[in-house]
Scaffold this active site. Sequence first.
Site, PDB file in Angstrom:
ATOM      1  CB  VAL A  73      -0.992   0.019   1.187  1.00 14.28           C
ATOM      2  CG1 VAL A  73      -1.988  -1.126   1.080  1.00 14.28           C
ATOM      3  CG2 VAL A  73      -0.268  -0.005   2.526  1.00 14.28           C
ATOM      4  CG  ASN A  99      -7.669  -3.865   7.982  1.00 19.07           C
ATOM      5  OD1 ASN A  99      -8.039  -3.570   9.119  1.00 19.07           O
ATOM      6  ND2 ASN A  99      -6.999  -4.981   7.721  1.00 19.07           N
ATOM      7  CE1 TYR A 164      -1.607   1.425  14.451  1.00 15.36           C
ATOM      8  CE2 TYR A 164      -2.546   2.250  16.499  1.00 15.36           C
ATOM      9  CZ  TYR A 164      -2.620   1.441  15.394  1.00 15.36           C
ATOM     10  OH  TYR A 164      -3.720   0.632  15.216  1.00 15.36           O
ATOM     11  N   GLY A 165      -0.059   6.869  16.429  1.00 10.84           N
ATOM     12  CA  GLY A 165      -1.086   7.861  16.762  1.00 10.84           C
ATOM     13  C   GLY A 165      -1.124   9.003  15.767  1.00 10.84           C
ATOM     14  CE  LYS A 168      -4.192   2.894  12.537  1.00  7.08           C
ATOM     15  NZ  LYS A 168      -4.718   2.263  11.315  1.00  7.08           N
ATOM     16  CB  ALA A 196      -9.991  -6.344  16.927  1.00  4.37           C
ATOM     17  NE  ARG A 199      -0.321  -9.855  11.437  1.00  2.44           N
ATOM     18  CZ  ARG A 199       0.533  -9.970  10.435  1.00  2.44           C
ATOM     19  NH1 ARG A 199       1.475 -10.897  10.462  1.00  2.44           N
ATOM     20  NH2 ARG A 199       0.461  -9.165   9.393  1.00  2.44           N
TER      21      ARG A 199
END
Length: 302
Positions: A73, A99, A164-165, A168, A196, A199
Site C-alpha cells: 500500500v 485496513n 501510530y497515533g 491514525k 480487536a 496479532r
Amino acid sequence: MSISFKDQVAIVTGAGGGLGRTYALELAKRGAKVVVNDLGGSRDGTGHSDAALKVVEEIKAAGGEAMSNGGNVAEYEQMVEMVAKAKEAWGGVHVLINNAGILRDKSFSKMEMADFDLVVQVHLMGSANCTKAVWETMREQNYGRILMTASSTGLFGNFGQANYGAAKLGLAGLTKTLAIEGAKNNIKVNTLAPVAGTRMTEDLGMPEAFFQALAPENVTPAAVYLVSEDAPTNMIVGAGAGVYQASYITLTPGVALKPEDRTAEGIAANWDKITDRNGETIPQSGAEQSMAIMAQLQKLAG
C-alpha cells in the site's frame, strides 16, 4: 433491512488475517467480488507470506468471488495496478476498506525516525495511495464507499505509539476532507476505530476472557455498515467486543477578548471561559471555526 453488496466490487487491504480477513469474508458472503490485498508480512511490516491467497480460497470455497493482491500500500503505482486489475476483471470498484497496517512501538525518546516514517507511510500514505487509486473510478461511477482505519491511539493517545497515533489521527482528518469533496459524487467516507484481539494486540497483556471478547468478528458489523449503500458519511465510529460508539471532534463557543486582553495573561485569565463546553458544536467543515469566530467578534462589537 438486509444489506447486500451484490454486483459490487470491494477492495480490502491487509486482508490476509485479523480484521481485514473478517471484512473480506463478510463482504463476499453478502455478494461482493473482493480483492484481498495483503503484502503478507509480519506485524512490523517485514517478510512475505501467502496469507491473501488463503483468504481467497476461503471465499471461493464458500461460493464467493475473490482475487488476491500482494501489492504494498505504501507504493502508489502498485495500488494503481491493483485497481486496474479489479476493473479489468469486474468492471469497477465500489468499496474500499483501508485496513493495512504495521506497528513499530517505542517511546518517542527511543524511537528511530525511520520507524516513525515507516508507520506513517504504511497507515497514512498507504490509505491515501489506495484512495487516490480508486477516487476517479468512484467519481465516474457516481458511487463509492471508503473506510479509513483510525485508532483510539490516534484519537486519544497511548504511550509508546507516537508514530501510530500521528498516522491514525491523520486518517481521521483525511476522512473529513474527502467526505466533503466526495459528497457531490455519492462517495461516502468514514473512519473506524476498532478494538480487536489480533496479532497486532495479542501481547498487550489483556485478560484472556477480554481478548476473546475482542474477536475481530465483533468489529466487522460496523465496518460493513459503514461501506453500505445507506451508510452515513464523515463519521468516526468505535467498535469492539460488541460495543459500538461514535467519536466527535467538537468546538467550544470560546470567548472574544478585547484588544487589551489579547495577551498570554489574558488567555490565562479567561481559560475557564475558553474551555467551557456548554454550547459546543460539531463542525462539519473547517469553515465553521471561522464562522464561530465571526459570531463572537460580532457579539463583542455589539
